[in-house]
Design a protein around this motif. Structure first.
Motif, mmCIF file in Angstrom:
data_model
loop_
_atom_site.group_PDB
_atom_site.id
_atom_site.type_symbol
_atom_site.label_atom_id
_atom_site.label_comp_id
_atom_site.label_asym_id
_atom_site.label_seq_id
_atom_site.Cartn_x
_atom_site.Cartn_y
_atom_site.Cartn_z
ATOM 1 N N ALA A 138 18.439 61.030 61.860
ATOM 2 C CA ALA A 138 18.051 61.701 63.101
ATOM 3 C C ALA A 138 19.258 61.953 63.992
ATOM 4 N N LYS A 139 20.227 61.043 63.973
ATOM 5 C CA LYS A 139 21.415 61.178 64.808
ATOM 6 C C LYS A 139 22.655 60.953 63.953
ATOM 7 N N GLY A 140 23.664 61.735 64.216
ATOM 8 C CA GLY A 140 24.916 61.572 63.510
ATOM 9 C C GLY A 140 24.919 62.239 62.143
ATOM 10 N N LYS A 141 26.057 62.115 61.464
ATOM 11 C CA LYS A 141 26.212 62.702 60.140
ATOM 12 C C LYS A 141 25.807 61.698 59.069
ATOM 13 N N ASN A 142 25.397 62.239 57.918
ATOM 14 C CA ASN A 142 25.037 61.336 56.828
ATOM 15 C C ASN A 142 26.289 60.735 56.201
ATOM 16 N N LYS A 143 26.132 59.496 55.691
ATOM 17 C CA LYS A 143 27.242 58.756 55.100
ATOM 18 C C LYS A 143 27.102 58.734 53.579
ATOM 19 N N ARG A 144 28.052 58.074 52.945
ATOM 20 C CA ARG A 144 28.019 57.980 51.483
ATOM 21 C C ARG A 144 26.761 57.275 51.009
ATOM 22 N N GLN A 145 26.314 56.260 51.775
ATOM 23 C CA GLN A 145 25.111 55.517 51.397
ATOM 24 C C GLN A 145 23.845 56.347 51.523
ATOM 25 N N ASP A 146 23.928 57.510 52.192
ATOM 26 C CA ASP A 146 22.752 58.367 52.362
ATOM 27 C C ASP A 146 22.490 59.233 51.138
ATOM 28 N N THR A 147 23.332 59.140 50.131
ATOM 29 C CA THR A 147 23.103 59.831 48.858
ATOM 30 C C THR A 147 22.606 58.822 47.835
ATOM 31 N N MET A 148 21.457 59.072 47.266
ATOM 32 C CA MET A 148 20.837 58.132 46.331
ATOM 33 C C MET A 148 21.610 58.084 45.017
ATOM 34 N N ASP A 149 21.902 56.873 44.556
ATOM 35 C CA ASP A 149 22.661 56.672 43.313
ATOM 36 C C ASP A 149 21.688 56.687 42.132
ATOM 37 N N LEU A 150 21.474 57.863 41.570
ATOM 38 C CA LEU A 150 20.500 58.003 40.484
ATOM 39 C C LEU A 150 20.958 57.310 39.214
ATOM 40 N N GLN A 151 22.268 57.260 38.980
ATOM 41 C CA GLN A 151 22.765 56.610 37.768
ATOM 42 C C GLN A 151 22.457 55.117 37.775
ATOM 43 N N VAL A 153 19.929 53.460 39.959
ATOM 44 C CA VAL A 153 18.536 53.069 40.243
ATOM 45 C C VAL A 153 17.507 54.004 39.632
ATOM 46 N N GLY A 154 17.930 55.163 39.093
ATOM 47 C CA GLY A 154 16.958 56.095 38.541
ATOM 48 C C GLY A 154 16.284 56.904 39.629
ATOM 49 N N PHE A 155 15.247 57.664 39.241
ATOM 50 C CA PHE A 155 14.577 58.511 40.228
ATOM 51 C C PHE A 155 13.059 58.311 40.210
ATOM 52 N N SER A 156 12.609 57.122 39.871
ATOM 53 C CA SER A 156 11.182 56.842 39.907
ATOM 54 C C SER A 156 10.690 56.850 41.349
ATOM 55 N N ALA A 157 9.378 57.004 41.519
ATOM 56 C CA ALA A 157 8.798 57.044 42.862
ATOM 57 C C ALA A 157 9.086 55.764 43.629
ATOM 58 N N ASP A 158 9.019 54.626 42.947
ATOM 59 C CA ASP A 158 9.302 53.351 43.612
ATOM 60 C C ASP A 158 10.757 53.274 44.057
ATOM 61 N N ALA A 159 11.679 53.776 43.228
ATOM 62 C CA ALA A 159 13.093 53.762 43.600
ATOM 63 C C ALA A 159 13.353 54.677 44.796
ATOM 64 N N ILE A 251 20.300 54.889 26.451
ATOM 65 C CA ILE A 251 19.942 53.612 27.075
ATOM 66 C C ILE A 251 20.437 53.627 28.512
ATOM 67 N N HIS A 252 19.515 53.488 29.456
ATOM 68 C CA HIS A 252 19.873 53.523 30.876
ATOM 69 C C HIS A 252 20.595 52.237 31.263
ATOM 70 N N SER A 253 21.555 52.353 32.186
ATOM 71 C CA SER A 253 22.354 51.197 32.583
ATOM 72 C C SER A 253 21.650 50.284 33.573
ATOM 73 N N SER A 254 20.556 50.753 34.183
ATOM 74 C CA SER A 254 19.864 49.951 35.196
ATOM 75 C C SER A 254 18.697 49.194 34.584
ATOM 76 N N SER A 255 18.430 48.003 35.113
ATOM 77 C CA SER A 255 17.288 47.213 34.653
ATOM 78 C C SER A 255 15.978 47.728 35.231
ATOM 79 N N GLN A 256 16.045 48.659 36.196
ATOM 80 C CA GLN A 256 14.849 49.192 36.835
ATOM 81 C C GLN A 256 14.396 50.512 36.232
ATOM 82 N N PHE A 257 15.064 50.961 35.175
ATOM 83 C CA PHE A 257 14.728 52.272 34.611
ATOM 84 C C PHE A 257 15.018 52.258 33.116
#
Length: 328
Positions: A138-151, A153-159, A251-257
């Motif tokens: 809402a305020k300020g610019k987005n940071k590096r953490q504001d980009t989701m790391d798909l590699q 955590v994956g892109f499931s709805a829960d993630a 084989i995905h590198s994350s244990s959540q995907f």
């Protein structure tokens, strides 16, 4: 003279305050207009589609008092993005869960920019791959953490819901629509089998064969222990092409995907270990001569040890910091 100076200062202060008040009112009016438009679009659809102009107006340009999650994707068939459709389905589940939740408010919106509708957005954000999920606060610019790391955590709805909670503090309970396809197909198959058995008087003695039931039980165990039910619920892609190396990752590198191919690999490994134990406990003791018994024992031992080593290596690669290994 000092009275004149004081009067001038008072007039200047009053003018500055009036200007600030006018600017604040103008910003408030502009924010209200933006929110009304976004809410109107949100009432029609959970995910708001944006082109380049709308992205700059409602996402990049201030003022705004709302957070917005933007999925940058390429859904057109000619783009050949295999995972974009799966990511879009998972994103839609999260957006609909938020839209129909009891805690819904215009503090958060979900939007999407397709490459063919807003290529200038991809160019401005310096993106050369899709899909991508970015949070614009809402305020300020987005940071590096504001980009989701798909590699990672994956892109499931829960993630995605977890990513939203981390960046905005808004908790979203993911509600998946029920899927009645599989139960209906099972009931239909059982009905057809029952009718055929009744009208053709099929010999049903195979139902009393314990070996057949053993095979069926093993198939069910291999399927469930390899994550096939997880695949049905989450709908992951078969595999993924690494944008850096260009190689296909199974084989995905994350244990959540996991990938669909990964579940097939795990199923084959579980079957290999089971086959090794069968050689050790069933085939070898029933061998008629010592040579055959020795060979079957060695085959069973190699299967158990070798396949278990591979399985443990895969487990260690998905759970970072796991300290134990066996052969590999």
């Amino acid at each position: 003279m000092w009275r004149l100076s004081l009067a001038i200062l008072l007039l200047a202060s009053a003018a500055t305050a009036a200007k600030k008040s006018s600017g604040a009112k103008k910003d408030t009016s502009k924010i209200d207009a933006k929110v009304r438009q976004l809410v109107d679009w949100n009432n029609r659809k959970a995910i708001i589609r944006l082109n380049g102009d709308k992205f700059r107006e409602y996402v990049k340009n201030p003022p705004r008092n709302y957070s917005i999650i933007v999925m940058l994707t390429a859904l057109q068939p000619q783009r050949q993005c295999q995972i974009c459709k799966q990511a879009d389905d998972e994103y839609s589940i999260v957006a609909n869960s938020w839209r129909f939740s009891g805690s819904y408010s215009p503090r958060l919106f979900f939007a999407m920019v397709d490459f063919d509708e807003g290529p200038d957005v991809f160019q401005a954000l310096k993106l050369n791959s899709a899909p991508m999920f970015i949070h614009f606060p809402a305020k300020g610019k987005n940071k590096r953490q504001d980009t989701m790391d798909l590699q990672r955590v994956g892109f499931s709805a829960d993630a995605i819901a977890k990513f939203v909670a981390e960046r905005t503090g808004i908790q979203i309970t993911v509600v998946r629509p029920p899927n009645y396809t599989v139960p209906l197909l099972i009931l239909l198959a059982l009905g057809v089998i029952g009718l055929l058995a009744y009208f053709t008087r099929i010999d049903m003695s195979f139902l009393y064969n314990t070996t057949n039931w053993g095979y069926i039980a093993l198939c069910v165990i291999f399927a469930m222990s390899s994550g096939q039910m997880w695949n049905q619920i989450r709908g992951p892609p078969f595999a993924h092409r690494d944008p850096n190396s260009g190689q296909t990752v199974y084989i995905h590198s994350s244990s959540q995907f996991q990938f669909v191919a990964e579940s097939y690999i795990i199923m084959a490994l579980h079957a290999g270990i089971s086959l090794g134990w069968i050689f050790l406990t069933e085939v070898s003791p029933q061998a008629r001569d010592g040579r055959t018994k020795k060979i079957t024992s060695m085959v069973g031992l190699l299967l158990v040890v070798g396949v278990f080593s591979v399985l443990l290596a895969i487990f260690r690669s998905k759970y970072g910091g796991y300290p134990y290994r066996f052969l590999l």
